[in-house]
Design an enzyme around this catalytic site. Structure first.
Site, PDB file in Angstrom:
ATOM      1  N   SER A  29       1.895  10.210  -3.286  1.00  0.00           N
ATOM      2  CA  SER A  29       3.025  10.061  -4.206  1.00  0.00           C
ATOM      3  C   SER A  29       2.643  10.466  -5.625  1.00  0.00           C
ATOM      4  O   SER A  29       1.469  10.451  -6.013  1.00  0.00           O
ATOM      5  CB  SER A  29       3.506   8.613  -4.227  1.00  0.00           C
ATOM      6  OG  SER A  29       3.756   8.169  -2.923  1.00  0.00           O
TER       7      SER A  29
HETATM    8  N1  SAH Z   1       1.470   5.792  -0.689  1.00  0.00           N
HETATM    9  C1  SAH Z   1       1.001   6.948   0.013  1.00  0.00           C
HETATM   10  C2  SAH Z   1       2.178   7.768   0.458  1.00  0.00           C
HETATM   11  C3  SAH Z   1       1.973   8.276   1.803  1.00  0.00           C
HETATM   12  S1  SAH Z   1       3.264   9.229   2.479  1.00  0.00           S
HETATM   13  C4  SAH Z   1       0.085   7.745  -0.896  1.00  0.00           C
HETATM   14  O1  SAH Z   1       0.150   7.569  -2.123  1.00  0.00           O
HETATM   15  O2  SAH Z   1      -0.697   8.564  -0.413  1.00  0.00           O
HETATM   16  C5  SAH Z   1       3.892   8.117   3.686  1.00  0.00           C
HETATM   17  C6  SAH Z   1       2.985   7.756   4.825  1.00  0.00           C
HETATM   18  O3  SAH Z   1       3.754   6.930   5.726  1.00  0.00           O
HETATM   19  C7  SAH Z   1       2.507   8.938   5.666  1.00  0.00           C
HETATM   20  O4  SAH Z   1       1.122   8.950   5.697  1.00  0.00           O
HETATM   21  C8  SAH Z   1       3.091   8.676   7.057  1.00  0.00           C
HETATM   22  O5  SAH Z   1       2.237   9.062   8.121  1.00  0.00           O
HETATM   23  C9  SAH Z   1       3.278   7.160   7.027  1.00  0.00           C
HETATM   24  N2  SAH Z   1       4.248   6.658   8.009  1.00  0.00           N
HETATM   25  C10 SAH Z   1       5.410   7.229   8.424  1.00  0.00           C
HETATM   26  N3  SAH Z   1       6.012   6.458   9.349  1.00  0.00           N
HETATM   27  C11 SAH Z   1       5.217   5.358   9.514  1.00  0.00           C
HETATM   28  C12 SAH Z   1       5.288   4.194  10.334  1.00  0.00           C
HETATM   29  N4  SAH Z   1       6.310   3.980  11.167  1.00  0.00           N
HETATM   30  N5  SAH Z   1       4.305   3.286  10.236  1.00  0.00           N
HETATM   31  C13 SAH Z   1       3.241   3.469   9.396  1.00  0.00           C
HETATM   32  N6  SAH Z   1       3.118   4.558   8.596  1.00  0.00           N
HETATM   33  C14 SAH Z   1       4.081   5.480   8.657  1.00  0.00           C
END
Ligand code: SAH
Length: 213
Positions: A62
């Site tokens: 993000s």
């Molecule tokens: N806060 C993180 C943002 C990651 S993007 C950062 O700063 O890097 C969102 C993440 O949510 C992705 O890695 C994706 O794989 C995960 N995601 C999507 N669906 C999910 C689920 N059902 N359970 C757990 N993680 C999930």
């Protein structure tokens, strides 16, 4: 002479302040966390720009402003136990872990979690517990939590997840509307639990939450 990275970092902190982030704790957690280790090497020169970046597997780390805003809106306290759904790069997890007692984090893509865990180790963050799973229904064994942060977009937050929060607890999440737009929303759990409402914060863009069937 100050090195370029320190200067870029200082500029980022100044721009977060000018965008309305006022919490000293949040700003110093960002200042003291090297974002470059959470992103692919070939993008590390963008580490202190206020933008989201690809981390592989069609996922993104993000934008620092959104990390700061979500962290600030949770009003974290040193004793809090936090659940995060969507570890991704682990950057948001690391920021939160510096401000609370313990963070539980769930990610569904194994290589991302492996990389995130190696960053936690490098930074000696020992209060983070993680697992590979579909986090849609939270982590009931480890509940109750004081705060829940969801970093992937979804159309509704399941009631079971909100029941994993203590009274007075908060959940922040990007909620998808029918129009396709996403709104960052935050709810505070009251005693009665039936007159709680979602405060709308701003429009955001997150990758979708994907369910394991
Ligand atoms: N806060 C993180 C943002 C990651 S993007 C950062 O700063 O890097 C969102 C993440 O949510 C992705 O890695 C994706 O794989 C995960 N995601 C999507 N669906 C999910 C689920 N059902 N359970 C757990 N993680 C999930």
């Amino acid at each position: 002479m100050r090195n370029i990275k320190e200067e870029e970092k200082a500029n980022l902190i100044m721009s977060l302040r000018s965008m309305g982030i006022i919490s000293y704790e949040v700003l110093s957690a960002i200042e003291n966390t090297p974002r470059e280790i959470f992103i692919p090497k070939h993008l590390s020169h963008y580490a202190y720009e206020n933008r989201a970046l690809p981390i592989g597997f069609n996922q993104t780390i993000s934008q620092p402003y959104i990390v700061a805003l979500m962290t600030e809106k949770l009003s974290l306290r040193p004793d809090d136990i936090v659940l995060e759904i969507g570890t991704g790069s682990g950057y948001q997890t690391a920021i939160i872990s510096k401000l609370v007692r313990k963070v539980y984090t769930i990610e569904r893509i194994n290589p991302l979690l492996v990389a995130a865990k190696s960053c936690f180790k490098k930074l000696r963050l020992t209060n983070i517990v993680s697992k590979i799973d579909d986090g849609f229904l939270g982590w009931s064994n480890m509940s109750p939590f004081d705060k829940i942060i969801i970093t992937c977009s979804l159309s509704t937050v399941h009631e079971d997840l909100l029941y994993q929060l203590n009274v007075g607890g908060k959940c922040i999440a990007p909620i998808r509307k029918n129009s396709g737009k996403q709104l960052l929303k935050c709810i505070t759990i009251s005693n009665k639990r039936d007159d709680d409402y979602w405060e709308e914060i701003c429009e955001v863009k997150f990758v979708p939450l994907i369910r394991n069937n």
